[in-house]
Design a protein around this motif. Structure first.
Motif, PDB file in Angstrom:
ATOM      1  N   ASP A   1     -24.272  -0.343  47.408  1.00 41.50           N
ATOM      2  CA  ASP A   1     -22.441  -0.203  47.092  1.00 41.50           C
ATOM      3  C   ASP A   1     -22.345  -1.434  46.233  1.00 41.50           C
ATOM      4  N   PRO A   2     -21.925  -1.217  45.139  1.00 40.28           N
ATOM      5  CA  PRO A   2     -21.912  -2.326  44.064  1.00 40.28           C
ATOM      6  C   PRO A   2     -20.682  -3.175  44.426  1.00 40.28           C
ATOM      7  N   ARG A   3     -19.826  -2.878  45.317  1.00 37.50           N
ATOM      8  CA  ARG A   3     -18.685  -3.958  45.953  1.00 37.50           C
ATOM      9  C   ARG A   3     -19.529  -4.918  46.272  1.00 37.50           C
ATOM     10  N   PHE A   4     -20.587  -4.848  47.152  1.00 36.42           N
ATOM     11  CA  PHE A   4     -21.454  -5.943  47.842  1.00 36.42           C
ATOM     12  C   PHE A   4     -22.833  -6.136  47.288  1.00 36.42           C
ATOM     13  N   SER A   5     -23.106  -7.247  46.404  1.00 33.91           N
ATOM     14  CA  SER A   5     -24.302  -7.400  45.883  1.00 33.91           C
ATOM     15  C   SER A   5     -25.499  -7.719  46.848  1.00 33.91           C
ATOM     16  N   THR A   6     -24.970  -8.455  47.990  1.00 35.89           N
ATOM     17  CA  THR A   6     -26.064  -9.161  48.603  1.00 35.89           C
ATOM     18  C   THR A   6     -27.252  -8.602  49.431  1.00 35.89           C
ATOM     19  N   THR A  70     -38.153  -0.530  42.584  1.00 33.87           N
ATOM     20  CA  THR A  70     -37.341  -1.435  42.422  1.00 33.87           C
ATOM     21  C   THR A  70     -36.423  -1.007  41.037  1.00 33.87           C
ATOM     22  N   ILE A  71     -37.413  -0.544  40.028  1.00 35.70           N
ATOM     23  CA  ILE A  71     -36.540  -0.415  38.708  1.00 35.70           C
ATOM     24  C   ILE A  71     -35.499   0.709  39.200  1.00 35.70           C
ATOM     25  N   ALA A  72     -35.925   1.652  39.872  1.00 33.52           N
ATOM     26  CA  ALA A  72     -34.900   2.841  40.012  1.00 33.52           C
ATOM     27  C   ALA A  72     -33.784   2.319  40.712  1.00 33.52           C
ATOM     28  N   ILE A  73     -33.923   1.387  41.760  1.00 37.95           N
ATOM     29  CA  ILE A  73     -32.741   0.787  42.572  1.00 37.95           C
ATOM     30  C   ILE A  73     -31.850  -0.115  41.607  1.00 37.95           C
ATOM     31  N   LEU A  74     -32.566  -0.868  40.858  1.00 40.09           N
ATOM     32  CA  LEU A  74     -31.679  -1.460  39.745  1.00 40.09           C
ATOM     33  C   LEU A  74     -30.810  -0.697  38.877  1.00 40.09           C
ATOM     34  N   GLU A  75     -31.538   0.372  38.276  1.00 42.29           N
ATOM     35  CA  GLU A  75     -30.852   1.341  37.420  1.00 42.29           C
ATOM     36  C   GLU A  75     -29.706   1.881  38.133  1.00 42.29           C
ATOM     37  N   PHE A  77     -27.939   0.799  40.705  1.00 38.95           N
ATOM     38  CA  PHE A  77     -26.922  -0.160  40.739  1.00 38.95           C
ATOM     39  C   PHE A  77     -26.241  -0.604  39.771  1.00 38.95           C
ATOM     40  N   LYS A  78     -26.879  -0.690  38.662  1.00 35.76           N
ATOM     41  CA  LYS A  78     -26.277  -0.802  37.399  1.00 35.76           C
ATOM     42  C   LYS A  78     -25.310   0.026  37.106  1.00 35.76           C
ATOM     43  N   ARG A  79     -25.831   1.443  36.937  1.00 37.70           N
ATOM     44  CA  ARG A  79     -24.701   2.341  36.773  1.00 37.70           C
ATOM     45  C   ARG A  79     -23.428   2.133  37.655  1.00 37.70           C
ATOM     46  N   LYS A  80     -23.625   2.220  39.039  1.00 39.81           N
ATOM     47  CA  LYS A  80     -22.799   1.998  40.040  1.00 39.81           C
ATOM     48  C   LYS A  80     -21.552   0.657  39.604  1.00 39.81           C
ATOM     49  N   LYS A  82     -21.181  -0.888  36.951  1.00 42.35           N
ATOM     50  CA  LYS A  82     -20.476  -0.912  35.437  1.00 42.35           C
ATOM     51  C   LYS A  82     -19.350  -0.014  35.837  1.00 42.35           C
ATOM     52  N   SER A  83     -19.419   1.085  36.602  1.00 42.82           N
ATOM     53  CA  SER A  83     -18.586   2.163  36.747  1.00 42.82           C
ATOM     54  C   SER A  83     -17.217   1.615  37.573  1.00 42.82           C
ATOM     55  N   LEU A  84     -17.690   0.884  38.773  1.00 41.30           N
ATOM     56  CA  LEU A  84     -16.756   0.131  39.525  1.00 41.30           C
ATOM     57  C   LEU A  84     -15.953  -0.871  38.664  1.00 41.30           C
ATOM     58  N   PHE A  85     -16.638  -1.651  38.144  1.00 44.51           N
ATOM     59  CA  PHE A  85     -15.754  -2.979  37.301  1.00 44.51           C
ATOM     60  C   PHE A  85     -15.047  -2.417  36.221  1.00 44.51           C
ATOM     61  N   ASP A  86     -15.550  -1.334  35.700  1.00 48.02           N
ATOM     62  CA  ASP A  86     -14.733  -0.737  34.528  1.00 48.02           C
ATOM     63  C   ASP A  86     -13.553  -0.067  35.101  1.00 48.02           C
ATOM     64  N   LYS A  87     -13.638   0.443  36.349  1.00 47.06           N
ATOM     65  CA  LYS A  87     -12.534   1.124  36.982  1.00 47.06           C
ATOM     66  C   LYS A  87     -11.232   0.168  37.542  1.00 47.06           C
ATOM     67  N   VAL A  88     -11.845  -1.164  37.797  1.00 46.56           N
ATOM     68  CA  VAL A  88     -10.977  -1.994  38.504  1.00 46.56           C
ATOM     69  C   VAL A  88     -10.561  -3.057  37.733  1.00 46.56           C
ATOM     70  N   GLY A  89     -11.216  -3.013  36.434  1.00 49.59           N
ATOM     71  CA  GLY A  89     -10.937  -3.975  35.479  1.00 49.59           C
ATOM     72  C   GLY A  89     -11.500  -5.399  35.753  1.00 49.59           C
ATOM     73  N   ILE A  90     -12.514  -5.370  36.307  1.00 50.33           N
ATOM     74  CA  ILE A  90     -13.390  -6.775  36.522  1.00 50.33           C
ATOM     75  C   ILE A  90     -14.333  -7.162  35.469  1.00 50.33           C
ATOM     76  N   VAL A  91     -14.192  -8.358  34.669  1.00 46.99           N
ATOM     77  CA  VAL A  91     -15.182  -8.588  33.864  1.00 46.99           C
ATOM     78  C   VAL A  91     -15.732  -9.809  34.255  1.00 46.99           C
ATOM     79  N   PRO A  92     -16.729  -9.822  34.732  1.00 50.19           N
ATOM     80  CA  PRO A  92     -17.350 -11.292  35.077  1.00 50.19           C
ATOM     81  C   PRO A  92     -17.702 -12.131  34.110  1.00 50.19           C
ATOM     82  N   PRO A  93     -17.836 -13.635  34.165  1.00 51.94           N
ATOM     83  CA  PRO A  93     -17.876 -14.563  33.108  1.00 51.94           C
ATOM     84  C   PRO A  93     -19.282 -14.309  32.359  1.00 51.94           C
TER      85      PRO A  93
END
Length: 191
Positions: A1-6, A70-75, A77-80, A82-93
């Motif tokens: 779940d890309p909302r929670f990266s912990t 681990t590569i597959a998990i990261l790939e 997560f990265k897609r999800k 990006k999609s979430l951040f684009d959707k809600v307009g979050i741009v991390p520093p």
């Protein structure tokens, strides 16, 4: 779940043995998903400046390889993410791998809370986030990985640190090796 990266941070910490501050500083441009290589050349000062800083020592600047799962998990997560951040307009520093939707950069307290909660759920001894690093190293030792390679992989300043830190695992491994040596001569005498 890309909302929670912990939770992902826990997985990657366990799979790589990276220090917490190294994981916090990890940005997507430092991960080569095609070749399965993570470049560690900085850390994140989560106590004082809340900015990038040098690694613990010069030997901590390194490249480590990661496995296909681990590569597959990261790939994924990265897609999800990006999609979430684009959707809600979050741009991390910075293009952080471990960046939570609500609170931004993961805190040490949150990471320790989450890993202890997971330990309780599976009914094992609770460890801290740093304990993941020790678990990672101990597994490599017990799987017979060369100690110098482990030391380099972990970014220790020298081999003595690795030897001293993991002396308990090395003693256990020595006992196992002694049993193997005895069995070799037991087999020779049987002939």
């Amino acid at each position: 779940d890309p909302r929670f990266s912990t939770p992902l941070m826990i997985v990657i910490g366990g799979a790589t043995g990276m220090r917490f501050a190294e994981l916090l500083a990890l940005t997507w441009d430092r991960i080569n998903l095609t070749n399965g290589v993570i470049t560690i050349d900085r850390a994140w000062d989560y106590k004082d400046t809340h900015d990038f800083c040098s690694t613990k020592n010069i030997q901590s600047v390194r490249k480590i390889t990661i496995d296909k799962k681990t590569i597959a998990i990261l790939e994924q997560f990265k897609r999800k993410q990006k999609s979430l951040f684009d959707k809600v307009g979050i741009v991390p520093p910075h293009p952080f791998v471990f960046y939570n939707l609500k609170n931004g950069i993961v805190t040490n307290n949150a990471a320790n809370y989450e890993i202890k909660k997971l330990c309780r759920e599976v009914n094992i001894k609770e460890i801290s986030f740093h304990g993941l690093r020790h678990t990672h190293a101990s597994i490599m030792i017990f799987k017979g990985i060369n100690l110098m390679a482990i030391s380099n992989h972990l970014g220790h300043a020298n081999l003595a640190i690795t030897t001293n830190t993991y002396s308990h695992a090395l003693k256990e491994l020595e006992l196992q090796e002694n049993r193997k040596m005895i069995s070799i001569f037991d087999e020779i005498y049987k002939e």
